[in-house]
Design a protein around this motif. Structure first.
Motif, PDB file in Angstrom:
ATOM      1  N   VAL A  51       0.977  -1.186  -0.188  1.00  0.00           N
ATOM      2  CA  VAL A  51      -0.274  -0.032  -0.033  1.00  0.00           C
ATOM      3  C   VAL A  51       0.620   1.498   0.110  1.00  0.00           C
ATOM      4  N   ARG A  52       0.685   2.321  -0.973  1.00  0.00           N
ATOM      5  CA  ARG A  52       1.132   3.662  -1.117  1.00  0.00           C
ATOM      6  C   ARG A  52       0.125   4.543  -0.480  1.00  0.00           C
ATOM      7  N   VAL A  53       0.450   5.465   0.046  1.00  0.00           N
ATOM      8  CA  VAL A  53      -0.391   6.627   0.475  1.00  0.00           C
ATOM      9  C   VAL A  53      -0.155   7.965   0.152  1.00  0.00           C
ATOM     10  N   LEU A  54      -0.894   8.662  -0.650  1.00  0.00           N
ATOM     11  CA  LEU A  54      -0.293  10.096  -0.824  1.00  0.00           C
ATOM     12  C   LEU A  54      -1.403  11.050  -0.297  1.00  0.00           C
ATOM     13  N   ALA A  55      -1.106  11.848   0.690  1.00  0.00           N
ATOM     14  CA  ALA A  55      -2.269  12.827   1.117  1.00  0.00           C
ATOM     15  C   ALA A  55      -2.006  14.041   0.374  1.00  0.00           C
ATOM     16  N   LEU A  56      -3.018  14.507  -0.188  1.00  0.00           N
ATOM     17  CA  LEU A  56      -2.949  15.812  -0.622  1.00  0.00           C
ATOM     18  C   LEU A  56      -3.083  16.868   0.388  1.00  0.00           C
ATOM     19  N   SER A  57      -2.568  18.236   0.391  1.00  0.00           N
ATOM     20  CA  SER A  57      -2.848  18.946   1.133  1.00  0.00           C
ATOM     21  C   SER A  57      -4.086  19.534   1.695  1.00  0.00           C
ATOM     22  N   ARG A  58      -5.098  19.338   0.375  1.00  0.00           N
ATOM     23  CA  ARG A  58      -6.303  20.005   0.831  1.00  0.00           C
ATOM     24  C   ARG A  58      -7.190  18.963  -0.391  1.00  0.00           C
ATOM     25  N   ASN A  59      -8.416  19.423  -0.459  1.00  0.00           N
ATOM     26  CA  ASN A  59      -9.419  18.814  -1.435  1.00  0.00           C
ATOM     27  C   ASN A  59      -9.149  19.351  -2.811  1.00  0.00           C
ATOM     28  N   PHE A  60      -8.549  18.745  -3.804  1.00  0.00           N
ATOM     29  CA  PHE A  60      -8.096  19.006  -5.063  1.00  0.00           C
ATOM     30  C   PHE A  60      -9.244  18.579  -5.943  1.00  0.00           C
ATOM     31  N   GLY A  61     -10.130  17.590  -5.692  1.00  0.00           N
ATOM     32  CA  GLY A  61     -11.036  17.077  -6.706  1.00  0.00           C
ATOM     33  C   GLY A  61     -10.517  15.889  -7.203  1.00  0.00           C
ATOM     34  N   GLN A  62     -11.374  15.146  -7.710  1.00  0.00           N
ATOM     35  CA  GLN A  62     -11.156  13.837  -7.984  1.00  0.00           C
ATOM     36  C   GLN A  62     -10.148  13.637  -9.239  1.00  0.00           C
ATOM     37  N   GLN A  63     -10.630  14.631 -10.105  1.00  0.00           N
ATOM     38  CA  GLN A  63      -9.490  14.675 -11.279  1.00  0.00           C
ATOM     39  C   GLN A  63      -8.251  14.855 -11.039  1.00  0.00           C
ATOM     40  N   MET A  64      -7.703  15.761 -10.179  1.00  0.00           N
ATOM     41  CA  MET A  64      -6.439  16.125  -9.545  1.00  0.00           C
ATOM     42  C   MET A  64      -6.059  14.865  -8.821  1.00  0.00           C
ATOM     43  N   ALA A  65      -6.826  14.297  -7.846  1.00  0.00           N
ATOM     44  CA  ALA A  65      -6.242  13.137  -7.223  1.00  0.00           C
ATOM     45  C   ALA A  65      -5.992  11.982  -7.907  1.00  0.00           C
ATOM     46  N   VAL A  66      -6.553  11.852  -9.128  1.00  0.00           N
ATOM     47  CA  VAL A  66      -6.431  10.826 -10.136  1.00  0.00           C
ATOM     48  C   VAL A  66      -4.876  11.169 -10.574  1.00  0.00           C
ATOM     49  N   THR A  67      -4.865  12.300 -11.325  1.00  0.00           N
ATOM     50  CA  THR A  67      -3.683  12.746 -11.690  1.00  0.00           C
ATOM     51  C   THR A  67      -2.525  12.537 -10.858  1.00  0.00           C
ATOM     52  N   ALA A  68      -2.518  12.920  -9.572  1.00  0.00           N
ATOM     53  CA  ALA A  68      -1.343  12.559  -8.472  1.00  0.00           C
ATOM     54  C   ALA A  68      -1.168  11.325  -8.388  1.00  0.00           C
ATOM     55  N   GLY A  69      -2.129  10.287  -8.341  1.00  0.00           N
ATOM     56  CA  GLY A  69      -2.025   8.878  -8.271  1.00  0.00           C
ATOM     57  C   GLY A  69      -1.116   8.221  -9.481  1.00  0.00           C
ATOM     58  N   LEU A  70      -1.603   8.797 -10.549  1.00  0.00           N
ATOM     59  CA  LEU A  70      -0.626   8.453 -11.851  1.00  0.00           C
ATOM     60  C   LEU A  70       0.601   8.690 -11.725  1.00  0.00           C
ATOM     61  N   GLN A  71       0.798  10.031 -11.204  1.00  0.00           N
ATOM     62  CA  GLN A  71       2.195  10.518 -11.482  1.00  0.00           C
ATOM     63  C   GLN A  71       3.196   9.572 -10.398  1.00  0.00           C
ATOM     64  N   CYS A  72       2.436   9.261  -9.389  1.00  0.00           N
ATOM     65  CA  CYS A  72       3.523   8.425  -8.797  1.00  0.00           C
ATOM     66  C   CYS A  72       3.147   6.823  -8.629  1.00  0.00           C
ATOM     67  N   ALA A  73       2.350   6.321  -9.680  1.00  0.00           N
ATOM     68  CA  ALA A  73       2.441   4.909  -9.832  1.00  0.00           C
ATOM     69  C   ALA A  73       3.432   4.570 -10.696  1.00  0.00           C
ATOM     70  N   ALA A  74       4.050   3.367 -10.320  1.00  0.00           N
ATOM     71  CA  ALA A  74       5.092   2.621 -10.850  1.00  0.00           C
ATOM     72  C   ALA A  74       4.811   1.559 -12.006  1.00  0.00           C
ATOM     73  N   GLY A  75       3.662   0.962 -12.014  1.00  0.00           N
ATOM     74  CA  GLY A  75       3.380  -0.186 -12.783  1.00  0.00           C
ATOM     75  C   GLY A  75       3.470   0.005 -14.399  1.00  0.00           C
ATOM     76  N   ASP A  76       3.611  -1.294 -14.638  1.00  0.00           N
ATOM     77  CA  ASP A  76       3.594  -1.412 -16.062  1.00  0.00           C
ATOM     78  C   ASP A  76       2.394  -1.208 -16.903  1.00  0.00           C
ATOM     79  N   ALA A  77       1.299  -1.285 -15.685  1.00  0.00           N
ATOM     80  CA  ALA A  77      -0.048  -0.783 -16.304  1.00  0.00           C
ATOM     81  C   ALA A  77      -0.687  -0.395 -15.120  1.00  0.00           C
TER      82      ALA A  77
END
Ligand code: UDP
Ligand code: MG
Length: 348
Positions: free
Chosen positions: A88-114
């Motif tokens: 499990v990896r956890v990334l906590a954003l500093s405030r509510n940025f909205g789902q679309q931003m949260a997804v972007t943040a997640g994609l940015q630090c995901a390491a997978g081949d998919a």
């Protein structure tokens, strides 16, 4: 922006459409889960994700949970999950940025081949992921979930959602698949291409559709929310809808031209009518009613177009400020050196 957008060994590594064999050992799948006030359901979500993914052969996985500034105990639950499970990896954003931003943040630090993006509320069943993986292994670059049935959502929400997707399909140059949310699997090449798009108004499903590549639908039934409440009140839905329209279509701007032509046409026929009446008969167009209608019509059209123009100008303003897309307050469970570290250096 002179440099090539995507410098990546993933692009072009594979012949298009070729299936991905797993002769090089297990592949790594990242699952990105945006969470906003989901304390009631996260443990269950985690349990089901792990149970599903552990059953897939030749697969390593990591679960990237993004806490999007939740006001309940979501972050604590996530810390607990991380403590108990090193995947499990956890990334906590500093405030509510909205789902679309949260997804972007997640994609940015995901390491997978998919990478799979899935809602935390179990409306998108994790059990569909193996099928998406299957499509991916057979050569699809994006396997997107298509809702065949929506349960537990109001008729109003279903109706507005369907009307919106159809409007969007008519107005934009790209075709966003109907009844598709953010539940999808993306190949590393697609993720990197997505992350190379710097825009602030992020309408993820539109952006992924814009990217192209080989995209395949995976039908599933959208279940009702198991617990908690939708974080998407009408206001946010309208905002997402405007984002979708304005980010992908210039057609609203052209509306001014068409309305202008229409008003001019009406005015012209009015003039002809008034002249004919005056010259050929004893009567004439009278009164302030016609005047008022003309003034109100034009005034209305002008205000409407001014508002639309403002919508675009406001977005340009947002872009030129160049603020970061989101801010991270805490990260937990990420390995210190990995591809993601390199990625962040280049994209942040
Ligand atoms: N979400 C988020 N930030 C927000 C709103 C929602 O990260 O500001 C997450 C939420 O936790 C869920 C997903 O986005 O995992 C979808 O949200 P929701 O279920 O409220 O949307 P709906 O299913 O009603 O479209
Ligand atoms: Mg939901």
């Amino acid at each position: 922006m002179g440099q090539p957008l995507i410098e990546d060994d993933y692009l072009g590594r594979r012949i298009a459409g070729e299936s991905r064999s797993n002769t090089q050992g297990p592949v790594l799948l990242s699952v990105v889960v945006p969470c906003f006030n989901e304390e009631a359901i996260l443990r269950e979500t985690h349990r089901r994700l792990v149970a599903t993914l552990e059953a897939v052969p030749d697969l390593d996985f990591e679960l990237v949970y993004i806490d999007d500034g939740s006001r309940d105990a979501t972050l604590n639950v996530l810390r607990e999950l991380q403590h108990a499970d090193a995947r499990v990896r956890v990334l906590a954003l500093s405030r509510n940025f909205g789902q679309q931003m949260a997804v972007t943040a997640g994609l940015q630090c995901a390491a997978g081949d998919a990478v799979v993006v899935i809602d935390a509320d179990l409306q998108d069943p994790p059990e569909v992921i193996p099928e998406m993986l299957d499509r991916w292994r057979k050569g699809a670059d994006v396997a997107y979930g298509v809702r065949t049935k929506r349960e537990g959502e109001t008729r109003f929400k279903r109706w507005t959602a369907s009307a919106f997707y159809r409007l969007l399909a008519r107005l934009t140059d790209i075709s966003i698949p109907l009844d598709t949310g953010d539940f999808r699997l993306m190949d590393r090449a697609v993720v990197n291409a997505f992350l190379a798009m710097p825009e602030r108004d992020r309408f993820v499903r539109g952006m992924v559709a814009w990217l192209g590549f080989r995209q395949e639908p995976v039908p599933y039934r959208r279940a009702a929310r198991v617990a908690g409440e939708t974080g998407w009140p009408l206001r946010n839905m309208l905002r997402l809808a405007t984002d979708g329209l304005v980010s992908f279509s210039l057609l609203p701007l052209r509306l001014a031209t068409w309305l202008g032509l229409l008003a001019a046409g009406l005015a012209l026929s009015g003039i002809v009518y008034a002249l004919v009446l005056r010259l050929c008969t004893a009567a004439w167009v009278s009164g302030w009613t016609s005047l008022l209608i003309a003034v109100l019509f034009l005034g209305g059209v002008q205000l409407l177009m001014l508002g639309l123009l403002g919508e675009y100008v406001g977005r340009i303003y947002g872009e030129v400020k160049h603020r970061p897309l989101y801010l991270v307050e805490e990260r937990l469970g990420f390995p210190p050196t990995s591809r993601r570290a390199v990625q962040e250096e280049t994209t942040e």
